[in-house]
Design a protein around this motif. Structure first.
Motif, short mmCIF file in Angstrom:
data_model
loop_
_atom_site.label_atom_id
_atom_site.label_comp_id
_atom_site.label_asym_id
_atom_site.label_seq_id
_atom_site.Cartn_x
_atom_site.Cartn_y
_atom_site.Cartn_z
N GLU A 1 18.71 94.88 32.65
CA GLU A 1 19.31 95.24 33.94
C GLU A 1 20.48 94.31 34.24
O GLU A 1 20.43 93.12 33.93
N GLU A 2 21.49 94.84 34.87
CA GLU A 2 22.63 93.99 35.26
C GLU A 2 22.22 93.10 36.43
O GLU A 2 21.81 93.58 37.48
N HIS A 3 22.32 91.79 36.24
CA HIS A 3 21.90 90.86 37.27
C HIS A 3 22.47 89.48 36.97
O HIS A 3 22.99 89.23 35.88
N CYS A 4 22.33 88.58 37.92
CA CYS A 4 22.70 87.17 37.73
C CYS A 4 21.88 86.33 38.70
O CYS A 4 21.79 86.66 39.89
N TYR A 5 21.25 85.27 38.20
CA TYR A 5 20.59 84.34 39.10
C TYR A 5 21.20 82.96 38.87
O TYR A 5 21.55 82.59 37.76
N TYR A 6 21.30 82.18 39.97
CA TYR A 6 22.13 80.99 39.92
C TYR A 6 21.79 80.02 41.04
O TYR A 6 21.05 80.33 41.98
N TYR A 7 22.41 78.82 40.93
CA TYR A 7 22.27 77.76 41.92
C TYR A 7 23.62 77.59 42.61
O TYR A 7 24.67 77.57 41.97
N LYS A 8 23.60 77.47 43.94
CA LYS A 8 24.83 77.30 44.69
C LYS A 8 25.16 75.82 44.84
O LYS A 8 24.29 75.00 45.15
N SER B 1 23.43 85.12 33.60
CA SER B 1 23.96 86.47 33.81
C SER B 1 23.52 87.37 32.66
O SER B 1 23.56 86.98 31.49
N SER B 2 23.11 88.57 33.00
CA SER B 2 22.59 89.50 31.98
C SER B 2 23.63 89.84 30.93
O SER B 2 23.29 90.07 29.76
N ASP B 3 24.90 89.87 31.29
CA ASP B 3 25.94 90.26 30.33
C ASP B 3 26.27 89.15 29.33
O ASP B 3 27.04 89.35 28.40
N ALA B 4 25.67 87.96 29.53
CA ALA B 4 25.93 86.86 28.60
C ALA B 4 24.67 86.44 27.85
O ALA B 4 24.63 85.37 27.24
N ARG B 5 23.65 87.31 27.87
CA ARG B 5 22.38 86.92 27.25
C ARG B 5 22.17 87.63 25.93
O ARG B 5 22.45 88.84 25.81
N PRO C 1 17.94 85.57 48.32
CA PRO C 1 17.60 84.14 48.22
C PRO C 1 16.24 83.99 47.55
O PRO C 1 15.37 84.86 47.64
N LEU C 2 16.07 82.86 46.87
CA LEU C 2 14.82 82.58 46.17
C LEU C 2 14.28 81.24 46.66
O LEU C 2 14.34 80.22 45.96
N PRO C 3 13.74 81.20 47.87
CA PRO C 3 13.20 79.94 48.40
C PRO C 3 11.84 79.61 47.79
O PRO C 3 11.31 80.35 46.96
N LYS C 4 11.29 78.51 48.21
CA LYS C 4 9.99 78.06 47.73
C LYS C 4 8.94 79.17 47.88
O LYS C 4 8.86 79.82 48.92
N GLY C 5 8.15 79.36 46.83
CA GLY C 5 7.09 80.37 46.90
C GLY C 5 7.52 81.76 46.49
O GLY C 5 6.72 82.68 46.51
N HIS C 6 8.79 81.93 46.12
CA HIS C 6 9.30 83.23 45.72
C HIS C 6 9.71 83.20 44.24
O HIS C 6 10.15 82.17 43.74
N ALA C 7 9.58 84.36 43.60
CA ALA C 7 9.94 84.45 42.18
C ALA C 7 10.82 85.67 41.95
O ALA C 7 10.63 86.72 42.58
N LEU C 8 11.80 85.51 41.08
CA LEU C 8 12.55 86.67 40.62
C LEU C 8 11.81 87.29 39.45
O LEU C 8 11.14 86.60 38.69
N ILE C 9 11.92 88.61 39.34
CA ILE C 9 11.29 89.32 38.23
C ILE C 9 12.31 90.36 37.76
O ILE C 9 12.55 91.35 38.43
N LEU D 1 19.60 85.45 43.57
CA LEU D 1 19.62 86.53 42.59
C LEU D 1 20.54 87.63 43.08
O LEU D 1 20.38 88.14 44.19
N ASP D 2 21.51 88.01 42.25
CA ASP D 2 22.36 89.17 42.51
C ASP D 2 21.88 90.32 41.63
O ASP D 2 21.85 90.20 40.39
N ILE D 3 21.50 91.44 42.25
CA ILE D 3 21.04 92.60 41.50
C ILE D 3 21.13 93.84 42.39
O ILE D 3 20.95 93.74 43.62
#
Length: 290
Positions: free
Chosen positions: A78-85, A35-39, A65-73, A57-59
């Protein structure tokens, strides 16, 4: 197989752009949340590419969703959070790179504007292969010098920018072949009278469709591309031959000396004769407009 390899670099040198951290990881528990607020790495940028499984990715009020072949940038600012469910059916395997430096933030702005915060690339694309190369250099060859790593980061970022621009020109294999056929014909025959109808006939397609394809692929028209090649040839001849200016214009496909002079001035803001004599401001034997 469980993969985990990660490297971090700490120094106070803010004069260059380089790696903060990079790695290859496989996570399977819901505790994984960035999470961006904890970095603490405010001002950095992050690229994280899914090899298998899926993350999220929440933004900007949305979940991607970030499936195979996709990347977050994302930019850490920026306020955001990326995570595993936790209810995911398989682990999330990914490679990532965290970069610090003002130039990285500028490039991130360009990519996000063009493609958004989630981009798609093939696992065998130059972008992902270069990221693997960076990891290999650190992991196997023990490269840790920040200047060497900075060179690798710049190369990777250039690939990112180029791949983003190339996606704008994604027009299919058949269309790419047609465009290359048109460009080759122009390069080989720029000294001859060429019309749009002639180019369309050579490429065996409608001239209006040819223009649309060419504009999308090259961001210019076929006839503008032809004019660029003619001027390039003229510039070289003016510096490397003693031919009279009117002959050079004719050899480069311009139908009259006056038209040659007019077009040349549009490109160089001077006449062909002035360019031939002006070797201090333009000390080049050739200039290219690609």
């Amino acid at each position: 197989m469980y993969h985990t390899v990660s490297f971090a670099f700490r120094n106070e040198d803010a004069s260059i752009m380089t790696i903060d951290s990079v790695g290859w990881q496989n996570v399977s528990h819901a505790k994984y949340r960035c999470s961006s607020d904890a970095r603490p790495d405010y001002g950095h940028v992050v690229f994280q590419y899914t090899l298998s499984g899926q993350g999220y990715l929440d933004i900007d009020g949305q979940t991607f969703p970030l499936p195979k072949g996709h990347a977050l940038i994302v930019k850490v600012s920026e306020e955001h959070c990326y995570y595993y469910k936790e209810d995911s059916t398989e682990p999330w395997e990914f490679v990532w790179i965290n970069i610090r430096g003002e130039e990285a933030n500028r490039i991130w702005n360009l990519i996000i504007e063009k493609e958004g915060h989630v981009i798609k690339r093939s696992p065998d694309s130059p972008l992902i292969q270069q990221l693997w190369n960076i990891i290999r250099l650190i992991n196997q060859e023990k490269v840790t010098d920040r200047y060497q790593l900075s060179v690798q980061v710049y190369q990777w970022l250039l690939i990112l920018v180029r791949s983003s621009r190339d996606r704008e020109k994604d027009i299919g294999a058949l269309s790419v072949t047609t465009i290359e056929k048109c460009k080759q014909f122009i390069r080989e025959n720029y000294d001859s009278p060429i019309t749009l109808d002639l180019l369309a006939e050579h490429c065996e397609i409608n001239k209006h469709y040819l223009c649309r394809l060419f504009q999308r692929s090259e961001q210019t028209s076929p006839l503008a591309y032809l004019k660029d090649r003619r001027i390039e040839a003229a510039l070289t001849m003016l510096r490397t031959t003693e031919l009279p200016v009117f002959q050079i214009g004719r050899k480069c496909g311009f139908e009259s000396p006056s038209y040659f002079g007019k077009v040349f001035r549009q490109y160089m803001s001077m006449s062909p004769t002035e360019y031939r004599l002006n070797k201090l401001e333009f000390p080049y034997d050739a200039i290219y407009y690609e």
